[in-house]
Design a protein around this motif. Structure first.
Motif, PDB file in Angstrom:
ATOM      1  N   UNK A   1      -1.628  12.353  -3.586  1.00  0.00           N
ATOM      2  CA  UNK A   1      -1.884  12.561  -2.162  1.00  0.00           C
ATOM      3  C   UNK A   1      -0.919  11.692  -1.368  1.00  0.00           C
ATOM      4  N   UNK A   2      -0.525  12.174  -0.187  1.00  0.00           N
ATOM      5  CA  UNK A   2       0.313  11.372   0.703  1.00  0.00           C
ATOM      6  C   UNK A   2      -0.549  10.318   1.400  1.00  0.00           C
TER       7      UNK A   2
ATOM      8  N   UNK B   1     -12.305  12.248   0.895  1.00  0.00           N
ATOM      9  CA  UNK B   1     -11.772  11.822  -0.406  1.00  0.00           C
ATOM     10  C   UNK B   1     -12.544  10.639  -0.992  1.00  0.00           C
ATOM     11  N   UNK B   2     -13.583  10.152  -0.292  1.00  0.00           N
ATOM     12  CA  UNK B   2     -14.343   8.990  -0.781  1.00  0.00           C
ATOM     13  C   UNK B   2     -14.903   9.281  -2.167  1.00  0.00           C
TER      14      UNK B   2
ATOM     15  N   UNK C   1      -7.120   8.332  -6.560  1.00  0.00           N
ATOM     16  CA  UNK C   1      -5.866   8.872  -6.026  1.00  0.00           C
ATOM     17  C   UNK C   1      -4.711   7.974  -6.423  1.00  0.00           C
ATOM     18  N   UNK C   2      -3.511   8.533  -6.341  1.00  0.00           N
ATOM     19  CA  UNK C   2      -2.286   7.744  -6.493  1.00  0.00           C
ATOM     20  C   UNK C   2      -1.426   7.994  -5.272  1.00  0.00           C
ATOM     21  N   UNK C   3      -1.060   6.903  -4.591  1.00  0.00           N
ATOM     22  CA  UNK C   3      -0.210   6.997  -3.402  1.00  0.00           C
ATOM     23  C   UNK C   3       1.082   6.226  -3.668  1.00  0.00           C
ATOM     24  N   UNK C   4       2.157   6.681  -3.026  1.00  0.00           N
ATOM     25  CA  UNK C   4       3.465   6.043  -3.183  1.00  0.00           C
ATOM     26  C   UNK C   4       4.083   5.836  -1.805  1.00  0.00           C
ATOM     27  N   UNK C   5       4.844   4.751  -1.648  1.00  0.00           N
ATOM     28  CA  UNK C   5       5.503   4.548  -0.368  1.00  0.00           C
ATOM     29  C   UNK C   5       6.075   3.160  -0.220  1.00  0.00           C
ATOM     30  N   UNK C   6       6.336   2.811   1.043  1.00  0.00           N
ATOM     31  CA  UNK C   6       6.941   1.532   1.406  1.00  0.00           C
ATOM     32  C   UNK C   6       5.872   0.616   1.980  1.00  0.00           C
TER      33      UNK C   6
ATOM     34  N   UNK D   1       0.579   3.058  -6.132  1.00  0.00           N
ATOM     35  CA  UNK D   1      -0.750   2.445  -6.236  1.00  0.00           C
ATOM     36  C   UNK D   1      -1.749   3.510  -6.641  1.00  0.00           C
ATOM     37  N   UNK D   2      -2.488   3.234  -7.695  1.00  0.00           N
ATOM     38  CA  UNK D   2      -3.587   4.104  -8.102  1.00  0.00           C
ATOM     39  C   UNK D   2      -4.889   3.381  -7.818  1.00  0.00           C
ATOM     40  N   UNK D   3      -5.884   4.119  -7.322  1.00  0.00           N
ATOM     41  CA  UNK D   3      -7.150   3.475  -7.005  1.00  0.00           C
ATOM     42  C   UNK D   3      -8.183   4.471  -6.544  1.00  0.00           C
TER      43      UNK D   3
END
Length: 602
Positions: free
Chosen positions: A13-14, A22-23, A27-32, A81-83
């Motif tokens: 997911x972005x 989504x609670x 999920x895994x998110x990527x970014x700066x 980050x996965x969480x």
């Protein structure tokens, strides 16, 4: 864990898309990293991608090793980050963020790459100079506002293609390297290696090619075209730009304008959800100058120009009477209801402003609280003053500004500029309000002081108004053309015309512009030859796509809507272009530089 691999951390997911729905989901998110906050037992990292920011939480009580890794993270590092998504605690909800109701409780972290300290903070609220931001444009483009604007540009491009496809247009690409036919702005030239001493030119527009496509029978052509003009830059102009280019067969002015109106109606609805009222108001060029002092008037406010030349002609005020005697005019605008908003200091500033447009001065009259103050009233008789007030429909609370000049064009244009400046100072130019206007019947020719001859006001393929064709022989300066501009909020966003499709009339036009038959054949021979084989009536237009996006995005700087723009001197700081090239490249192109003579100042 730190690695250059994304393996095992596939994004699900972005960042900006995480929501209360989504609670409970992993999920895994990527970014700066936008920012990191270490509160001892808890570490908060705001992770940013093109969709927005999500808060990631690292709990030392849950995983001390993971928290230790997170504690070393700095701004602009790239993470995966996965969480698990959870609701934010009471009092921790951030209503200013789209993800402000939730956060990601991290269970795994991977540092994908580190970052040096950026030369400026990646935030929309920045006072860093534009030159520095353009030098590091790849960092500047990380700012949410610019990412939002370029996303808007993308949506506008898709809406553009969808609309013209629905209207039966074929999208056809035309050459980028073509022939130089100097008319108007300077060409960018490209030397040929294979043809010694010869040059291609980058297109200022695909004009001749699209007319030839009409001769080829394609009937409706469009192209999202890259165009190039070597001219001085302004805030709304770049040396290379994007044009939505169109041409249609078997049409006249009404048909072309209807397609243009349909496009802006579709675009504003698709991108902003705004309904544009059609048909759009049309004003002839001469009337636009008379009423607004401009051929691209901003219609979001009033303050129309009023002609008081007949009243001023015999007045005792020499500034007025001498301007009329010199063949000029006297014009007034009534800034209705705003007398209290202009102090003497403001009026002095406006006087200096108008001198920038070569006007000699500014007369004014203020009506406030039943009292009148003025810079000129004492020089007029009561009858003359009453006539001026009546013509301007002046009432208590109004302020009048008057320009008198022996050059009528200067009087109109300087007061037209003052009209806009007054509206700007009063905050009447709201970027989320849109006023559309067609300006039609432009002059066929204009006088070039530099060349001391008539030149085409639009381009040499523009058709004259049917009823003015006879003027080509008797008084060409009075001839009007079938040319039209679309103006939005004072910006010209479209220019077009119905084209000449009679070869004899086209040759006549070239002769009026000073081209001998041989010269015309050399410059435009391909078009003149093609005219011998059956030409449909045709016309078209070109939308300045960058300006359209600038208006849609609510900015007044075209550089805000272009990924990698140029500065006003046509340079690009990030790539350090233009730049010198190797001697061998010049030899291959048969070019020898002579830089011994200093460049003359223009």
């Amino acid at each position: 864990m730190e690695t250059n691999s994304i393996k095992g951390f596939k994004r699900t997911i972005y960042c900006g898309q995480v929501r209360p729905g989504d609670i409970g989901r992993e999920v895994t998110v990527c970014g700066w990293v936008q920012r990191a906050r270490n509160l001892g037992g808890l570490i908060f990292i705001d992770l940013r991608d093109r969709t927005g920011i999500v808060q990631c939480v690292f709990d030392g009580a849950e995983d001390a090793e993971l928290s230790k890794l997170a504690s070393g993270v700095r701004s602009e590092w790239v993470l995966a980050v996965a969480g698990n998504v959870r609701a934010r605690g009471e009092g921790a909800v951030n209503p200013n963020m789209s993800t402000g109701q939730v956060e990601v409780l991290a269970v795994r972290l991977r540092v994908l790459s580190r970052s040096e300290t950026p030369p400026f903070e990646i935030t929309d609220k920045t006072d860093v100079g534009e030159n520095l931001r353009l030098k590091y444009r790849y960092l500047d483009l990380r700012r949410p506002a610019l990412q939002k604007t370029l996303a808007l540009r993308h949506r506008a491009l898709q809406a553009t293609r969808a609309y013209f496809d629905s209207q039966g247009f074929y999208e056809i690409e035309t050459p980028i390297m073509t022939k130089s036919t100097p008319e108007g702005a300077r060409d960018y030239l490209v030397p040929s290696r294979l043809h010694e001493g010869k040059f291609y030119a980058l297109p200022q527009s695909p004009q001749q090619y699209k007319q030839l496509l009409m001769l080829s029978g394609f009937d409706r052509y469009m192209q999202i075209a890259r165009c190039f003009r070597d001219e001085d830059l302004r805030a709304d102009r770049q040396p290379e730009f994007t044009q939505v280019d169109l041409e249609m067969s078997f049409v006249d002015v009404d048909d072309v304008l209807a397609v243009g109106e349909g496009y802006v109606k579709s675009l504003w609805k698709s991108v902003l959800g705004i309904e544009v009222e059609t048909p759009i108001l049309r004003i002839p060029y001469a009337q636009a100058l008379e009423r607004f002092g401009s051929d691209k008037p901003d219609m979001r406010f009033d303050f129309e120009l009023i002609n008081i030349t007949d009243i001023a002609e015999k007045s005792g005020f020499k500034v007025f009477s001498e301007a009329v005697a010199g063949g000029g005019s006297v014009r007034v605008i009534n800034v209705q209801g705003h007398a209290a908003d202009f102090t003497r200091k403001d009026i002095d500033a406006l006087t200096e402003f108008i001198k920038g447009y070569r006007a000699k001065g500014l007369a004014w009259l203020k009506l406030a609280g039943g009292e009148m103050s003025s810079s000129f009233a004492k020089f007029l008789t009561k009858e003359e003053l009453d006539a001026v007030l009546a013509r301007a429909q002046a009432k208590d609370g109004d302020i009048l500004f008057i320009v008198a000049d022996a050059d009528n064009t200067r009087a109109l244009q300087s007061l037209g500029a003052l009209r806009v400046e007054c509206a700007r100072r009063l905050g009447l130019m709201k970027p989320d309000e849109f006023k559309f206007l067609w300006v039609t019947e432009f002059p066929m020719f204009e006088w070039s002081e530099e060349e001391q001859r008539l030149v085409a006001a639009h381009h040499p393929f523009t058709s004259p108004m049917d009823e003015d064709i006879a003027l080509l022989d008797t008084d060409p300066a009075r001839c009007r053309s079938k040319a039209y501009d679309l103006v939005i909020n004072g910006y010209e966003v479209l220019s077009g015309s119905i084209r000449i499709f009679d070869s004899a009339l086209q040759s006549r036009m070239f002769a009026l512009l000073g081209h001998t038959p041989e010269d015309a054949q050399e410059r435009f021979g391909q078009l003149l030859t093609a005219f011998q084989y059956g030409v449909p009536p045709h016309g078209g237009m070109g939308f300045g796509f960058d300006r359209l996006v600038m208006l849609l995005a609510g900015t007044d700087n075209i550089r805000d809507v272009i990924a990698f723009p140029k500065l006003q001197n046509a340079s690009e700081p990030m790539m350090a272009s233009p730049a010198q090239v190797e001697e061998k490249q010049l030899r291959d192109l048969h070019i020898k530089l002579d830089l011994s003579q200093p460049k003359s100042a223009e």
